[in-house]
Design a protein around this motif. Structure first.
Motif, PDB file in Angstrom:
ATOM      1  N   VAL A   1      -4.988   4.783  -5.778  1.00  0.00           N
ATOM      2  CA  VAL A   1      -4.838   5.481  -4.497  1.00  0.00           C
ATOM      3  C   VAL A   1      -5.774   4.875  -3.454  1.00  0.00           C
ATOM      4  O   VAL A   1      -5.373   4.632  -2.307  1.00  0.00           O
ATOM      5  CB  VAL A   1      -5.091   7.002  -4.661  1.00  0.00           C
ATOM      6  CG1 VAL A   1      -5.215   7.696  -3.331  1.00  0.00           C
ATOM      7  CG2 VAL A   1      -3.989   7.624  -5.494  1.00  0.00           C
ATOM      8  N   ILE A   2      -7.016   4.611  -3.840  1.00  0.00           N
ATOM      9  CA  ILE A   2      -7.966   4.002  -2.898  1.00  0.00           C
ATOM     10  C   ILE A   2      -7.498   2.609  -2.506  1.00  0.00           C
ATOM     11  O   ILE A   2      -7.552   2.227  -1.327  1.00  0.00           O
ATOM     12  CB  ILE A   2      -9.378   3.987  -3.510  1.00  0.00           C
ATOM     13  CG1 ILE A   2      -9.888   5.415  -3.665  1.00  0.00           C
ATOM     14  CG2 ILE A   2     -10.333   3.174  -2.649  1.00  0.00           C
ATOM     15  CD1 ILE A   2     -11.160   5.538  -4.470  1.00  0.00           C
TER      16      ILE A   2
ATOM     17  N   SER B   1     -10.082  -5.598   3.949  1.00  0.00           N
ATOM     18  CA  SER B   1      -9.685  -4.384   3.235  1.00  0.00           C
ATOM     19  C   SER B   1      -8.658  -4.711   2.155  1.00  0.00           C
ATOM     20  O   SER B   1      -8.669  -4.114   1.076  1.00  0.00           O
ATOM     21  CB  SER B   1      -9.143  -3.336   4.200  1.00  0.00           C
ATOM     22  OG  SER B   1      -8.033  -3.837   4.908  1.00  0.00           O
TER      23      SER B   1
ATOM     24  N   GLY C   1       0.813  -1.215   0.000  1.00  0.00           N
ATOM     25  CA  GLY C   1       0.000   0.000   0.000  1.00  0.00           C
ATOM     26  C   GLY C   1       0.841   1.257   0.000  1.00  0.00           C
ATOM     27  O   GLY C   1       0.547   2.222  -0.715  1.00  0.00           O
ATOM     28  N   SER C   2       1.909   1.252   0.786  1.00  0.00           N
ATOM     29  CA  SER C   2       2.807   2.416   0.819  1.00  0.00           C
ATOM     30  C   SER C   2       3.472   2.627  -0.535  1.00  0.00           C
ATOM     31  O   SER C   2       3.603   3.758  -1.004  1.00  0.00           O
ATOM     32  CB  SER C   2       3.871   2.229   1.895  1.00  0.00           C
ATOM     33  OG  SER C   2       3.275   2.112   3.147  1.00  0.00           O
TER      34      SER C   2
ATOM     35  N   ILE D   1      -3.056  -0.282   3.236  1.00  0.00           N
ATOM     36  CA  ILE D   1      -2.389   0.234   4.437  1.00  0.00           C
ATOM     37  C   ILE D   1      -3.189  -0.098   5.691  1.00  0.00           C
ATOM     38  O   ILE D   1      -2.613  -0.353   6.751  1.00  0.00           O
ATOM     39  CB  ILE D   1      -2.138   1.752   4.284  1.00  0.00           C
ATOM     40  CG1 ILE D   1      -1.044   1.973   3.237  1.00  0.00           C
ATOM     41  CG2 ILE D   1      -1.751   2.383   5.606  1.00  0.00           C
ATOM     42  CD1 ILE D   1      -0.811   3.412   2.875  1.00  0.00           C
ATOM     43  N   ILE D   2      -4.508  -0.136   5.582  1.00  0.00           N
ATOM     44  CA  ILE D   2      -5.348  -0.496   6.728  1.00  0.00           C
ATOM     45  C   ILE D   2      -5.089  -1.955   7.070  1.00  0.00           C
ATOM     46  O   ILE D   2      -5.197  -2.822   6.213  1.00  0.00           O
ATOM     47  CB  ILE D   2      -6.845  -0.291   6.402  1.00  0.00           C
ATOM     48  CG1 ILE D   2      -7.136   1.178   6.140  1.00  0.00           C
ATOM     49  CG2 ILE D   2      -7.724  -0.820   7.524  1.00  0.00           C
ATOM     50  CD1 ILE D   2      -8.532   1.431   5.606  1.00  0.00           C
TER      51      ILE D   2
ATOM     52  N   ALA E   1      -4.421   1.559  -2.472  1.00  0.00           N
ATOM     53  CA  ALA E   1      -3.253   1.723  -1.600  1.00  0.00           C
ATOM     54  C   ALA E   1      -3.681   2.021  -0.167  1.00  0.00           C
ATOM     55  O   ALA E   1      -3.131   1.459   0.786  1.00  0.00           O
ATOM     56  CB  ALA E   1      -2.360   2.844  -2.130  1.00  0.00           C
ATOM     57  N   LEU E   2      -4.677   2.889  -0.011  1.00  0.00           N
ATOM     58  CA  LEU E   2      -5.166   3.200   1.334  1.00  0.00           C
ATOM     59  C   LEU E   2      -5.801   1.970   1.984  1.00  0.00           C
ATOM     60  O   LEU E   2      -5.654   1.755   3.192  1.00  0.00           O
ATOM     61  CB  LEU E   2      -6.153   4.359   1.280  1.00  0.00           C
ATOM     62  CG  LEU E   2      -5.560   5.708   0.872  1.00  0.00           C
ATOM     63  CD1 LEU E   2      -6.659   6.740   0.698  1.00  0.00           C
ATOM     64  CD2 LEU E   2      -4.538   6.172   1.892  1.00  0.00           C
TER      65      LEU E   2
ATOM     66  N   LEU F   1       0.849   4.015  -2.967  1.00  0.00           N
ATOM     67  CA  LEU F   1       0.527   5.405  -2.644  1.00  0.00           C
ATOM     68  C   LEU F   1       1.656   6.336  -3.041  1.00  0.00           C
ATOM     69  O   LEU F   1       1.420   7.430  -3.562  1.00  0.00           O
ATOM     70  CB  LEU F   1       0.217   5.527  -1.149  1.00  0.00           C
ATOM     71  CG  LEU F   1      -0.423   6.823  -0.702  1.00  0.00           C
ATOM     72  CD1 LEU F   1      -1.745   7.047  -1.420  1.00  0.00           C
ATOM     73  CD2 LEU F   1      -0.653   6.798   0.796  1.00  0.00           C
TER      74      LEU F   1
END
Length: 172
Positions: free
Chosen positions: A80-81, A93, A44-45, A87-88, A83-84, A48
């Protein structure tokens, strides 16, 4: 999603993520479960950082200019979504993030989202520039300004004596 469903969703998602941790932890073990969570965070990082905030700025600029964000912005926005979501911490998710990375799912989302976009003409904000022919803005073009110039006779205010917000005191 309706706003009345938002509290239910906000309560159930963490519970479902915890249940996912328990199920995956029993199946593959603690070390592998933690490794998967860290891998999701790193992925995810990376996503992003690759897309960055620039896509959100481009979408905002297109929205302000009055054009509908096109499909060429959909792919980076979905990245982007995703990736977020990576990260969660949690496996549900991560599954949603993986689905967002599939082009067929993106196309399906685009078809459902594109119908809901409303493009508003930025020139029709309810304000108009002065209709006097001698009025010019700083750019030198007549009627190019969004400033409404009111004279004293155009706008005046008379106090309302019946209003509870008038200058009367409570005992008067």
């Amino acid at each position: 999603m309706r706003f009345s469903m938002l509290p239910v969703f906000a309560l159930l998602l963490p519970l479902a993520e915890i249940a996912g941790f328990v199920i995956v932890g029993r199946a593959v073990g603690l070390a592998a479960t933690l490794a998967l969570v860290v891998l999701g965070f790193v992925l995810g990082s990376f996503l992003l950082r690759r897309q960055g905030i620039s896509i959100l700025r481009r979408m905002s600029a297109e929205g302000r200019s009055g054009t509908m964000p096109g499909r060429e912005l959909l792919n980076p926005a979905m990245n982007v979504i995703a990736a977020l979501l990576f990260i969660i911490p949690g496996f549900l998710s991560d599954i949603l993030a993986i689905l967002l990375l599939i082009p067929q799912v993106r196309n399906l989302l685009w078809r459902s989202i594109a119908k809901r976009f409303v493009v508003v003409d930025p020139g029709s904000r309810g304000f108009s520039s002065s209709s006097r022919p001698d009025f010019q803005s700083r750019s030198g073009k007549p009627g190019d300004s969004k400033v409404v110039d009111l004279d004293e006779e155009d706008y005046h205010r008379q106090p309302n004596g019946k209003s509870p917000w008038s200058r009367k005191r409570l005992g008067d």
